[in-house]
Design an enzyme around this catalytic site. Structure first.
Site, PDB file in Angstrom:
ATOM      1  N   LYS A 199      48.479  46.463  73.356  1.00 61.07           N
ATOM      2  CA  LYS A 199      47.041  46.594  73.608  1.00 61.07           C
ATOM      3  C   LYS A 199      46.450  47.683  72.714  1.00 61.07           C
ATOM      4  CE  LYS A 199      43.649  47.736  77.084  1.00 61.07           C
ATOM      5  NZ  LYS A 199      43.289  47.986  78.457  1.00 61.07           N
ATOM      6  N   GLU A 205      57.207  53.011  70.997  1.00 61.40           N
ATOM      7  CA  GLU A 205      58.351  52.088  71.055  1.00 61.40           C
ATOM      8  C   GLU A 205      58.054  50.827  70.253  1.00 61.40           C
ATOM      9  OE1 GLU A 205      56.937  53.587  73.639  1.00 61.40           O
ATOM     10  OE2 GLU A 205      58.373  54.018  75.250  1.00 61.40           O
ATOM     11  N   GLY A 258      46.706  46.480  80.539  1.00 59.56           N
ATOM     12  CA  GLY A 258      47.978  46.007  79.978  1.00 59.56           C
ATOM     13  C   GLY A 258      48.799  45.209  80.976  1.00 59.56           C
ATOM     14  N   ARG A 259      48.937  45.713  82.204  1.00 60.15           N
ATOM     15  CA  ARG A 259      49.801  45.041  83.181  1.00 60.15           C
ATOM     16  C   ARG A 259      49.154  43.798  83.780  1.00 60.15           C
ATOM     17  NH1 ARG A 259      48.284  50.050  84.559  1.00 60.15           N
ATOM     18  NH2 ARG A 259      46.984  50.434  86.384  1.00 60.15           N
ATOM     19  N   GLU A 344      52.510  51.014  88.857  1.00 61.79           N
ATOM     20  CA  GLU A 344      51.635  51.653  87.866  1.00 61.79           C
ATOM     21  C   GLU A 344      50.184  51.597  88.358  1.00 61.79           C
ATOM     22  OE1 GLU A 344      50.861  50.313  83.545  1.00 61.79           O
ATOM     23  OE2 GLU A 344      52.447  51.769  83.287  1.00 61.79           O
ATOM     24  N   HIS A 375      75.138  39.867  97.695  1.00 60.48           N
ATOM     25  CA  HIS A 375      76.487  40.383  97.454  1.00 60.48           C
ATOM     26  C   HIS A 375      76.437  41.783  96.857  1.00 60.48           C
ATOM     27  CE1 HIS A 375      78.234  36.495  98.446  1.00 60.48           C
ATOM     28  NE2 HIS A 375      77.112  36.016  97.933  1.00 60.48           N
ATOM     29  N   LYS A 504      55.028  60.773  77.593  1.00 61.93           N
ATOM     30  CA  LYS A 504      54.837  60.317  76.208  1.00 61.93           C
ATOM     31  C   LYS A 504      54.594  61.518  75.295  1.00 61.93           C
ATOM     32  CE  LYS A 504      52.560  55.890  77.212  1.00 61.93           C
ATOM     33  NZ  LYS A 504      51.317  55.146  77.091  1.00 61.93           N
TER      34      LYS A 504
HETATM   35  O1  F6P Z   1      53.009  53.530  79.189  1.00 64.12           O
HETATM   36  C1  F6P Z   1      52.307  52.665  80.000  1.00 64.12           C
HETATM   37  C2  F6P Z   1      51.527  51.657  79.230  1.00 64.12           C
HETATM   38  O2  F6P Z   1      50.351  52.212  78.784  1.00 64.12           O
HETATM   39  C3  F6P Z   1      51.279  50.420  80.081  1.00 64.12           C
HETATM   40  O3  F6P Z   1      50.193  50.565  80.896  1.00 64.12           O
HETATM   41  C4  F6P Z   1      51.168  49.369  79.044  1.00 64.12           C
HETATM   42  O4  F6P Z   1      51.334  48.087  79.587  1.00 64.12           O
HETATM   43  C5  F6P Z   1      52.272  49.761  78.115  1.00 64.12           C
HETATM   44  O5  F6P Z   1      52.229  51.174  78.100  1.00 64.12           O
HETATM   45  C6  F6P Z   1      52.189  49.236  76.718  1.00 64.12           C
HETATM   46  O6  F6P Z   1      50.996  49.591  76.101  1.00 64.12           O
HETATM   47  P1  F6P Z   1      50.478  48.844  74.824  1.00 64.12           P
HETATM   48  O7  F6P Z   1      50.264  47.419  75.191  1.00 64.12           O
HETATM   49  O8  F6P Z   1      49.207  49.542  74.452  1.00 64.12           O
HETATM   50  O9  F6P Z   1      51.523  48.970  73.761  1.00 64.12           O
END
Ligand code: F6P
Length: 536
Positions: A199, A205, A258-259, A344, A375, A504
């Site tokens: 987003k 990452e 995002g979620r 979240e 199990h 972060k």
């Molecule tokens: O670290 C949390 C977050 O901001 C989430 O809310 C989001 O889904 C995820 O990181 C990834 O963010 P992006 O889509 O901006 O890479």
């Protein structure tokens, strides 16, 4: 609100000594304590909620003004007040052409235009009209993203395996090089499309993994590989930094969290796997749930009921967690997806006005698919000291028609677990078992004690005919709205996530120290760990 909470607590004190099983003297209990929407059944008869309890929960729903808050969300009001944003993931799956205004602008034409571009892109990749740089068809897609840019499409792609008729899809999220390393090792660069999904297009990452994937493409192909790249973001300008062709960039508005973003361009890898037609069915299921959520009375409204059951168990009974137990192997990633969605969104300690919350907010959400969980951790569900409300999901029919006997076994297991949780096994029954095993006297008592199940442990069951794209859409939208209603009752902002920021920032600050820079000042524990983790 205070009076509602007090009335619910008082009611709980009155009823907590009775067993859930005793409520079934009412022969109509199953009908009275279940609700259906478009073939999706929610059974909450195996909880201690009775008519009065439900009435009081409905009063809480009214006192929290949830109906008005719901209307505000669907109308595009800026209910995410810490980020000054509307919350309109529902617009991504909205059916019809009615306008929907954000800041005076109708957002629907742009949403439709982007979806049409996604559909064309997916159709062309799937048919081979768009080819890899050597003119061959793409066989594999890697979605690189994390959090909401990974969990949704990864969960849904696995859930919809029977509908896959496009390229294979892979998901890389973790910054651990093992994730991308293991994924790339099995793939041929010349047949692989990389979709970078973020987003913000700043997430470390994702940017790190994207660079690794681009390097791999270029090294393997021997040239730059724009035809092997696509991007999904609401910061479309930033996608240029990775050299992605604007025709392969799919954007969405900042009114989609995002979620909550699976329904739009973030679902690109899912659409590539299942095709635009099944993706449309998925959206239709969610839209049907949106309509149900907006129109059904609270006592018949699946997301509202789910939320009220959640509030009852968490705030009134004091159970700190809830377990998501899909009896569906293809829903293996659903608990992880719900963890982000729920924790979240509702893992907050301050109310909308910034004051400290007086009630508990989001519970801990966890789970695994059945029968595997049976199990592993079900021992604790049945005999542990903590009570964990369980949420079972089960289909009447599986997709493997030739293995329907296995599906029968799956259903029997699911029903057995909810029954065992509620009914339990009494001491006299346990004594009989111990006696049959040949134990006598004190040893019989000891052995019997270990075989008692106290029972009276609540669960709900979601039952549906078959896990189709429509049903999956319904289930996910229902849980989204459950999270919304719970957040509205607790008076929090379910749509920001400030709690992820500090870690972060610290990771960025710690990187040079991990790489050998000597810290100026740091706490003793982190200093000790830095020393222990020095690469030799
Ligand atoms: O670290 C949390 C977050 O901001 C989430 O809310 C989001 O889904 C995820 O990181 C990834 O963010 P992006 O889509 O901006 O890479």
């Amino acid at each position: 609100m205070k009076a509602c909470w007090a009335a619910l607590k008082q009611h709980h004190e009155k009823v907590c000594a009775r067993t859930i099983l005793s409520l079934f003297t009412d022969e109509d209990r199953f009908d009275a304590r279940s609700a259906v929407s478009d073939g999706l059944l929610l059974d909450y008869s195996k909880t201690n909620i009775d008519g009065t309890g439900l009435e009081l929960l409905c009063e809480l729903f009214d006192a929290a003004d949830v109906a008005a808050k719901r209307a505000a969300m669907f109308a595009g009001e800026k209910i995410n007040t810490t980020e000054n944003r509307a919350v309109l993931h529902t617009a991504l799956r909205r059916q019809g052409d009615d306008p929907l205004l954000v800041d005076g602008e109708n957002i629907m034409p742009e949403i439709h235009k982007t979806r049409a571009r996604m559909e064309q892109f997916c159709t062309d990749i799937r048919s081979g009209a768009i080819t890899a740089s050597d003119g061959t068809t793409f066989t594999d897609v890697i979605n690189i993203g994390i959090g909401g840019s990974d969990l949704g499409p990864a969960m849904a792609a696995m859930a919809m395996a029977p509908c896959h008729d496009g390229p294979r899809v892979h998901f890389v999220s973790n910054v651990d090089g093992a994730h991308i390393g293991d994924t790339l090792r099995g793939l041929e660069a010349a047949r692989t499309l990389v979709v970078i999904t973020s987003k913000t297009f700043t997430t470390i990452e994702t940017m790190t993994n994207a660079k690794a994937a681009i390097d791999w493409l270029e090294a393997s192909l021997g040239h730059a590989a724009p035809t092997h790249l696509a991007a999904v973001s609401s910061a479309t300008d930033k996608t240029q930094t990775l050299g992605i062709d604007p025709a392969r960039v799919f954007g969405f508005g900042d009114y989609v969290g995002g979620r909550y973003s699976l329904w739009g361009p973030v679902g690109l890898s899912l659409m590539l796997a299942i095709g635009p037609h099944d993706f449309a069915r998925f959206l239709a299921g969610a839209a049907a749930m949106d309509r149900h959520f907006q129109t059904a009375e609270p006592r018949d409204n699946l997301p509202v009921l789910l939320a009220m059951i959640g509030v009852w168990h968490h705030n009134i009974c004091g159970y700190p967690t809830r377990a998501i137990l899909p009896y569906d192997q293809r829903l293996s990633r659903l608990p992880a997806y719900f963890q982000q969605l729920d924790m979240e969104s509702n893992g907050k300690s301050v109310a909308l006005d910034g004051s400290e919350l007086e009630t508990a907010s989001g519970p801990i959400v966890w789970g695994e698919p059945g029968t595997n969980g049976q199990h592993a951790f079900y021992q604790l569900l049945h005999q542990g000291t903590a009570v964990v409300p369980a949420e079972f999901l089960i289909a009447a029919r599986g997709h493997e028609e030739n293995l329907s006997h296995q599906h029968d076994l799956l259903k029997a297991n699911c029903l057995a677990q909810s029954q065992a949780l509620m009914v339990g096994r009494t001491l006299p029954q346990a004594r009989e078992i111990a006696a049959a095993l040949g134990f006598e006297g004190d040893e019989l008592d000891r052995q019997a004690a270990h075989r008692v199940f106290v029972g009276n442990r609540p669960s709900i069951t979601l039952a549906y005919d078959k896990l189709t794209p429509f049903t999956l859409g319904q289930i996910i939208a229902m849980y989204e709205h459950r999270v919304f209603v719970e957040g509205a009752i607790w008076g929090i902002n379910s749509f920001d996530q400030w709690g992820v920021e500090l870690g972060k920032e610290l990771a960025v600050a710690l990187l040079p120290l991990v790489q050998g820079e000597v810290p100026d000042q740091i706490n003793g524990s982190t200093a000790g760990l830095l020393q222990a983790l020095k690469a030799t």
